[in-house]
Design a protein around this motif. Structure first.
Motif, PDB file in Angstrom:
ATOM      1  N   CYS A   1       0.845  -1.184   0.000  1.00 42.99           N
ATOM      2  CA  CYS A   1       0.000   0.000   0.000  1.00 42.99           C
ATOM      3  C   CYS A   1       0.891   1.249   0.000  1.00 42.99           C
ATOM      4  O   CYS A   1       2.006   1.236   0.530  1.00 42.99           O
TER       5      CYS A   1
ATOM      6  N   TYR B   1      -0.069  -1.615   8.698  1.00 40.56           N
ATOM      7  CA  TYR B   1       1.288  -1.939   9.152  1.00 40.56           C
ATOM      8  C   TYR B   1       2.307  -1.074   8.414  1.00 40.56           C
ATOM      9  O   TYR B   1       2.147  -0.798   7.226  1.00 40.56           O
ATOM     10  N   PHE B   2       3.372  -0.736   9.127  1.00 43.16           N
ATOM     11  CA  PHE B   2       4.399   0.132   8.560  1.00 43.16           C
ATOM     12  C   PHE B   2       5.782  -0.498   8.724  1.00 43.16           C
ATOM     13  O   PHE B   2       5.927  -1.568   9.327  1.00 43.16           O
ATOM     14  N   ALA B   3       6.810   0.170   8.203  1.00 40.95           N
ATOM     15  CA  ALA B   3       8.178  -0.352   8.293  1.00 40.95           C
ATOM     16  C   ALA B   3       8.805  -0.070   9.647  1.00 40.95           C
ATOM     17  O   ALA B   3       9.641  -0.841  10.133  1.00 40.95           O
ATOM     18  N   ASP B   4       8.401   1.015  10.275  1.00 42.88           N
ATOM     19  CA  ASP B   4       9.173   1.507  11.416  1.00 42.88           C
ATOM     20  C   ASP B   4       8.319   2.050  12.559  1.00 42.88           C
ATOM     21  O   ASP B   4       8.802   2.803  13.395  1.00 42.88           O
ATOM     22  N   ARG B   5       7.026   1.681  12.572  1.00 40.04           N
ATOM     23  CA  ARG B   5       6.165   2.150  13.674  1.00 40.04           C
ATOM     24  C   ARG B   5       5.100   1.101  13.955  1.00 40.04           C
ATOM     25  O   ARG B   5       4.879   0.195  13.151  1.00 40.04           O
ATOM     26  N   GLU B   6       4.425   1.235  15.078  1.00 41.73           N
ATOM     27  CA  GLU B   6       3.388   0.268  15.460  1.00 41.73           C
ATOM     28  C   GLU B   6       2.184   0.334  14.520  1.00 41.73           C
ATOM     29  O   GLU B   6       1.867   1.399  13.980  1.00 41.73           O
ATOM     30  N   PRO B   7       1.508  -0.794  14.324  1.00 38.37           N
ATOM     31  CA  PRO B   7       0.287  -0.803  13.504  1.00 38.37           C
ATOM     32  C   PRO B   7      -0.810   0.068  14.116  1.00 38.37           C
ATOM     33  O   PRO B   7      -0.839   0.296  15.329  1.00 38.37           O
ATOM     34  N   ILE B   8      -1.714   0.523  13.266  1.00 38.03           N
ATOM     35  CA  ILE B   8      -2.899   1.233  13.737  1.00 38.03           C
ATOM     36  C   ILE B   8      -4.139   0.551  13.169  1.00 38.03           C
ATOM     37  O   ILE B   8      -4.102  -0.014  12.085  1.00 38.03           O
TER      38      ILE B   8
ATOM     39  N   PRO C   1       5.366   3.853   2.660  1.00 38.23           N
ATOM     40  CA  PRO C   1       5.016   2.462   2.359  1.00 38.23           C
ATOM     41  C   PRO C   1       4.301   1.822   3.548  1.00 38.23           C
ATOM     42  O   PRO C   1       4.740   1.975   4.696  1.00 38.23           O
ATOM     43  N   TYR C   2       3.213   1.103   3.270  1.00 37.11           N
ATOM     44  CA  TYR C   2       2.522   0.416   4.351  1.00 37.11           C
ATOM     45  C   TYR C   2       1.792  -0.803   3.788  1.00 37.11           C
ATOM     46  O   TYR C   2       1.889  -1.102   2.598  1.00 37.11           O
ATOM     47  N   ALA C   3       1.100  -1.515   4.686  1.00 44.13           N
ATOM     48  CA  ALA C   3       0.326  -2.682   4.296  1.00 44.13           C
ATOM     49  C   ALA C   3      -0.992  -2.647   5.053  1.00 44.13           C
ATOM     50  O   ALA C   3      -1.145  -1.901   6.023  1.00 44.13           O
ATOM     51  N   CYS C   4      -1.941  -3.468   4.608  1.00 45.44           N
ATOM     52  CA  CYS C   4      -3.244  -3.498   5.264  1.00 45.44           C
ATOM     53  C   CYS C   4      -3.689  -4.934   5.508  1.00 45.44           C
ATOM     54  O   CYS C   4      -3.546  -5.799   4.647  1.00 45.44           O
TER      55      CYS C   4
ATOM     56  N   ARG D   1       5.596  -5.824  11.196  1.00 46.24           N
ATOM     57  CA  ARG D   1       6.085  -4.786  10.304  1.00 46.24           C
ATOM     58  C   ARG D   1       5.881  -5.186   8.838  1.00 46.24           C
ATOM     59  O   ARG D   1       5.668  -6.357   8.520  1.00 46.24           O
ATOM     60  N   ASN D   2       5.962  -4.207   7.970  1.00 46.17           N
ATOM     61  CA  ASN D   2       5.807  -4.365   6.524  1.00 46.17           C
ATOM     62  C   ASN D   2       6.998  -3.692   5.845  1.00 46.17           C
ATOM     63  O   ASN D   2       7.254  -2.515   6.068  1.00 46.17           O
ATOM     64  N   ILE D   3       7.708  -4.482   5.022  1.00 44.40           N
ATOM     65  CA  ILE D   3       8.872  -3.940   4.327  1.00 44.40           C
ATOM     66  C   ILE D   3       8.658  -4.027   2.826  1.00 44.40           C
ATOM     67  O   ILE D   3       8.259  -5.083   2.313  1.00 44.40           O
ATOM     68  N   HIS D   4       8.910  -2.938   2.108  1.00 53.45           N
ATOM     69  CA  HIS D   4       8.857  -2.924   0.651  1.00 53.45           C
ATOM     70  C   HIS D   4      10.297  -3.015   0.153  1.00 53.45           C
ATOM     71  O   HIS D   4      11.008  -2.007   0.098  1.00 53.45           O
TER      72      HIS D   4
END
Lengths: 127, 127, 127, 127
Positions: free
Chosen positions: A21, A54-61, A92-95, B71-74
């Motif tokens: 995402c 979800y992110f690369a460097d922080r907690e999910p929301i 960059p993130y994910a869901c 975490r999510n990495i691209h």
């Protein structure tokens, strides 16, 4: 036309992932950059849908939405009032999508940073 | 927001394929051509991820990365420092992703050879 | 780098479908319109691959190719010498891929009729 | 060429979803915006195919088409004479495809609102 759809059981899965995402922060042209998490609920029961980002460097929301029975909602990542949370742009993130009843999910992005550019894929069912 | 994500088991699969990879060697515009292997790890355990790249006429090459818990990495194919290997440009190839814990994987390409062109698909789970 | 790939069993499926194929007959720009049926064979055995093409109003046609062990081939629909048959341009069609060993398949199209336009998706495993 | 295709059993699934559909109401350039629901029937039996369209705020509508044995049809969402119903333009919707024999389904969109823009994905098998 027929009435078949009024009797359908739920179809699909309860948990889906979208690993790629990205909400572009800029746009050229008339249509703003955005993403859509499109949920189809063919069942006769309203779906309680939880979205976790979800992110690369922080907690999910996490946030929650509802998809009515026999309806299809295209959840826009750029519309905080639609998904209940303001997502950061240019990150960059994910869901992860979790639903109280089986549904199907497709992800699409309009990237208007340098033009009008579309891409789409089915989300990935995991449970 | 809730704390559900802190208790999730791993979701997805341990082995994924992307049969159509290609890193364009040229770009027009402000953003360089690149590919992203996007990995989502919703579990509480860091994922050890092995990437193997296959070609038409040479032996495969392998590298390793890590994706932290929740975490999510691209992973960018054009950033050798990110994936641990310099991939050849303008060569058709494929990628096999193997993870120590179940994850999900999506593949996207920005082809900027003649403009700003995106495409995406889920990777294919095989194990 | 490691030697894991030399010991892999076959991964994937033996039969795949691509229901939406189309080879544009015209192109603008430097790159001709084309499609790619991308096959990944991670096994230690050469794959005998049968391609069958289906149309709206005529009988299917079939051809055969080979994908070596531990190799990835991007089969171009516009290169008759690569796939063993000359496909008609500007005609909607579909493709069935059958392999002697499990493989994975992804389909991509460059449509250069009015610019440089890409799309991709995993083929659909059916057996 | 061989005769294998004349003996194939049905392959695929009987029910598929496409959660992200949208028929743009405007187009620039020579090719009108459209979507295609592409169905591949490799079996020796004609497929009776029911299409049901879901929306955000109104009841679903249904229609029926046929896909002959060993044929591939690209059903155009902008051609009411092809699918048996006139779909509204510029409205987010989804599609459920049900077939009397197993088939495979891929969805593609040409969005020509601001150029010539393609995207594609496999439909999602649910039964």
């Amino acid at each position: 036309m027929n009435d078949e759809t009024t009797e359908l059981a739920a179809e699909g899965h309860r948990v889906w992932h979208v690993p790629d995402c990205f909400l572009p922060g800029t746009s050229v042209g008339d249509t703003p950059s955005h993403e859509a998490f499109c949920v189809l609920n063919v069942s006769g029961t309203e779906a309680q849908v939880g979205l976790t980002f979800y992110f690369a460097d922080r907690e999910p929301i996490s946030t929650d939405v509802r998809v009515p029975a026999r309806r299809n909602i295209h959840l826009r990542s750029d519309q905080a009032e639609m998904i209940g949370v303001a997502l950061p742009a240019d990150v960059p993130y994910a869901c992860r999508i979790r639903s109280s009843v089986p549904v199907t999910v497709q992800y699409s992005r309009l990237d208007a940073q340098e033009g009008y550019e579309l891409m789409t894929t089915s989300a990935i069912p995991v449970a």
